[in-house]
Write a protein that holds these residues in place. Sequence first.
Motif, short mmCIF file in Angstrom:
data_model
loop_
_atom_site.label_atom_id
_atom_site.label_comp_id
_atom_site.label_asym_id
_atom_site.label_seq_id
_atom_site.Cartn_x
_atom_site.Cartn_y
_atom_site.Cartn_z
N TYR A 105 0.84 -1.21 0.00
CA TYR A 105 0.00 0.00 0.00
C TYR A 105 0.87 1.26 0.00
N TYR A 106 0.39 2.28 -0.72
CA TYR A 106 1.06 3.58 -0.71
C TYR A 106 -0.02 4.67 -0.68
N HIS A 107 0.34 5.84 -0.25
CA HIS A 107 -0.57 6.98 -0.36
C HIS A 107 0.25 8.26 -0.48
N LEU A 108 -0.26 9.18 -1.29
CA LEU A 108 0.39 10.46 -1.56
C LEU A 108 -0.59 11.57 -1.19
N GLU A 109 -0.19 12.42 -0.28
CA GLU A 109 -1.02 13.54 0.16
C GLU A 109 -0.16 14.50 0.96
N PRO A 110 -0.58 15.78 1.03
CA PRO A 110 -1.71 16.42 0.34
C PRO A 110 -1.29 16.85 -1.08
N LEU A 111 -2.24 16.82 -2.01
CA LEU A 111 -1.98 17.15 -3.42
C LEU A 111 -2.90 18.29 -3.85
N PRO A 112 -2.37 19.46 -4.09
CA PRO A 112 -3.21 20.54 -4.63
C PRO A 112 -3.78 20.13 -5.99
N PRO A 113 -4.94 20.63 -6.37
CA PRO A 113 -5.51 20.28 -7.67
C PRO A 113 -4.54 20.58 -8.79
N GLY A 114 -4.48 19.67 -9.77
CA GLY A 114 -3.57 19.86 -10.90
C GLY A 114 -3.25 18.55 -11.58
N SER A 115 -2.30 18.63 -12.53
CA SER A 115 -1.87 17.47 -13.31
C SER A 115 -0.60 16.90 -12.71
N TYR A 116 -0.54 15.56 -12.66
CA TYR A 116 0.61 14.88 -12.05
C TYR A 116 1.04 13.71 -12.91
N LEU A 117 2.34 13.40 -12.81
CA LEU A 117 2.90 12.21 -13.44
C LEU A 117 3.49 11.35 -12.34
N ALA A 118 3.05 10.08 -12.22
CA ALA A 118 3.55 9.15 -11.22
C ALA A 118 4.53 8.19 -11.87
N VAL A 119 5.70 8.01 -11.25
CA VAL A 119 6.72 7.07 -11.70
C VAL A 119 6.90 6.03 -10.60
N LEU A 153 -2.66 3.46 21.89
CA LEU A 153 -3.45 4.17 20.89
C LEU A 153 -2.55 5.21 20.25
N GLN A 154 -2.54 5.24 18.93
CA GLN A 154 -1.63 6.13 18.20
C GLN A 154 -2.37 6.77 17.04
N THR A 155 -2.28 8.09 16.89
CA THR A 155 -2.87 8.79 15.76
C THR A 155 -1.80 9.57 15.01
N ASP A 156 -1.83 9.49 13.70
CA ASP A 156 -0.98 10.30 12.82
C ASP A 156 -1.90 11.25 12.05
N TRP A 157 -1.67 12.54 12.24
CA TRP A 157 -2.60 13.54 11.71
C TRP A 157 -1.82 14.60 10.95
N THR A 158 -2.32 14.95 9.76
CA THR A 158 -1.76 16.02 8.96
C THR A 158 -2.79 17.14 8.89
N PRO A 159 -2.80 18.07 9.85
CA PRO A 159 -3.84 19.10 9.90
C PRO A 159 -3.72 20.15 8.80
N SER A 160 -2.53 20.30 8.21
CA SER A 160 -2.33 21.24 7.12
C SER A 160 -1.14 20.79 6.30
N SER A 161 -0.89 21.49 5.23
CA SER A 161 0.22 21.11 4.35
C SER A 161 1.58 21.32 5.00
N SER A 162 1.63 21.98 6.16
CA SER A 162 2.90 22.29 6.80
C SER A 162 3.08 21.62 8.15
N TRP A 163 2.12 20.81 8.57
CA TRP A 163 2.20 20.19 9.88
C TRP A 163 1.98 18.69 9.80
N ILE A 164 2.73 17.95 10.61
CA ILE A 164 2.47 16.54 10.87
C ILE A 164 2.49 16.37 12.39
N MET A 165 1.50 15.65 12.91
CA MET A 165 1.42 15.41 14.35
C MET A 165 1.20 13.93 14.61
N GLU A 166 1.91 13.40 15.57
CA GLU A 166 1.71 12.02 16.04
C GLU A 166 1.43 12.10 17.54
#
Length: 793
Positions: free
Chosen positions: A74-88, A459-472
């Motif tokens: 499994y993989y996930h990519l975020e956050p992504l502003p609207p637009g065109s992307y190329l995945a390699v 109990l563990q939470t990983d949260w990305t509240p904005s494009s500039s923050w990561i909280m665990e």
Amino acid sequence: MVFQHLRHLSRALLFLSCAWTSTSPAWGQEVSPGSIQGRIRAEDGTPSPGVLVLLYRDGSDRVFRGAESDALGYYHLEPLPPGSYLAVVSRLGLGTETREFEVSSNQRLTADFSLRTAPLELEGISVEAERSRERVRFENEAGLTVQELTGSVIKGIPGLVEADPLRAVEVLPGVTTVSDFSSAFNVRGGSADQNLILLDGIPVFNPTHLGGFFSVFNADMIQRAELRSGGFPARFGGRVSSVLDIETDAGSGEFGGDAGVSLLATRLALEGSLPEGASEWAGLRRGRWRVSGRRSYFDQLLRGVMDFPYHLTDLQGFFEGWTEGGDRISVSAYSGRDVLDLTTLDPDDFPLRIDWDWGNTLIGGRWTRPREDGGWWEIRSGFSRFNSGLRFPDFDDTDIRTAIDQKTLEGDFEIRPSPYLSIGAGVGIRRLSFSNLFESGGTEFGAGDGKGSELFSYLQTDWTPSSSWIMEIGARVDRWIPSGGSGIWEISPRISVKRFLSATQWAVKASAGRYTQYLHSIRDEELPLGLDVWILTGDQVPHVVSDQIQVGFEGYPGEGWFLSAEAFHRGFEGVVTTNLADNPNEDGDDFLPGNGVSWGGDLFLRYTGEEISGWLSLSFLQADRTFPDFLSGLDPAPDLTYPPIFDRRVDADLVLQKELGGGLQAGLRWNFGSGLPYTRPLGSYRYLSQRIIPGSGLQWDSDGEGSGGQGGYGVVLSQRNGARYPARHRLDVSLRWSLDRGWGRLVPYLSVLNVYNRKNVLFYFFEYDQNPPVRTGISMFPFLPTLGLEVSF
């Protein structure tokens, strides 16, 4: 104390938030981003872990986001502003696939990939993969301090005799060692027994051979070793200093092998897949395995010439299977023994007759089921045991032995209700027991045994509240129940945050948390070689509680460069040491409880290039331990604070690996460490005894002179560990030559330790019976070349 740390951390985060608010709008103030997630599989349908997914935006040649597929593909990519992307999408040994995407506001795209088996050229790709993997960790982890060493990097670091993961860990920031003769290590002021060492998730209690000289891990079987030296999340428990997680390489599934011959041992590792019929019978889509064996050979090679009384053996196996539904089932096992048998020697040449053996045995399995949202369910179970026995055939009434084992059953899960939030939780039980005995002539000079159960949940939470923050944010609840004594409850809150600056090129981070431990090793770390002797927390032995806080920044100063700097503070409550003044007629005073503290900073600078790669690590540490002074003669004994043996104030490592062309690779490691503490003798005096001589009365004579002896000496000591040995430094180099053949690859290698033959001090000896007194010393490794051969087929 941890709550004080959390208050300080909250103030620091408020300051950061105010200082950089203009560069970090919240989701509500900007266009809602989207995300891309999915699974990556091989052409046979099984998940492919470790695949890099690199995303390029609007035709740019610069990576915008990156991700690495997990053990379930499994993989996930975020956050992504609207637009065109190329995945390699690519991985060594698999093909490359590209795909274009159009991401809309608040859209959650699902994109699965299937990669063909198509070996790639190594040049350039491995470099880009390493850079991208580091970038993925940078973008997705908050305050965790983690360093990864792959199997190939471990083999490229100059080492003693053969590649050794524990020896390789020494070059990472925050890690110190006491001597060349032991592969035991200390992390940020913690003792060696406070490191949790895992092999595929199973703890290894004594991970060394020959009393610490070599580790039990075969480098041919290792995919990667990750050292988490600070800020590790709530799912990790049982130790307070660090987590060294060693993962076995499951192999490609094609039949093949790796072999090697060194000055220490010969080794062989084989890999392959289950036959198709066997896989179908077991309900598996695919199953693959790896097994290895290692044995030292001097006892066999020298047979007929001389008796060599020592040998070591290692056996390791790993199996990984995938069901039709994508479940992963794995089993890992290891068994290793050291045997030192001096009874085979001629008693006239070597009168000390002992038979000593020690080793580890472990086995464990896990079943992991993927969830549609990218999360998972997992159940794990394992058993680990270390034991040692020392026998004297000439004294049948002497028995010296030690043993500890752990049985584990755990279950946990992770759910991802949104691309910006994951929630994990778990429960488990660990059952530990130990037994120690030192008996001779019917008298017990030392003995102890006990059991205990550790029940835990987290109990563990990983949260990305904005494009500039990561909280665990997480917490762990432990319930320790010893066989004798009252139970213990401990709640361990943990928090980590990261604040991105300058378009994710730089970030500041911080973490705080509480960590607990319910077992101790009472081995004297001042001895260069030795085995761990474990005891469990009970009425007479406290548990360790460590409150920790760390802050730092990290980022990319240029193409191929990565820089990290951190400062930390740790408290240790409940450490123990052996009470040398214990009363043999009184139970409960065998060990002294104490406290400790450490603080310092680490700097790490890495460069990853096409032809040359390497890093520089600088560490500063100040550590103290406080115990009752049992030598004071006062009651109650006053507290004595002193630096422990591993208090190396400054440590620096420079590691370089360079491709020379023609299959040649050169490696270099230079290490500098300031002097370790020791207790310096100030002087000596003769012992005087009373003697009544008829006609002369009372006289005072030095001990032994009245009976023709040499007299006795006492030594006046300075403050405990108040002096320092000279600084140590050493240059090691290596050369590896990869020779490709039609059937496989040959790799002869040469390592040279201590190139300029620096005489680094291990011990001082003071002879006060000489006039004038004489100080002598024992040095560590001299100039020491070693060579070996590796074969892959």
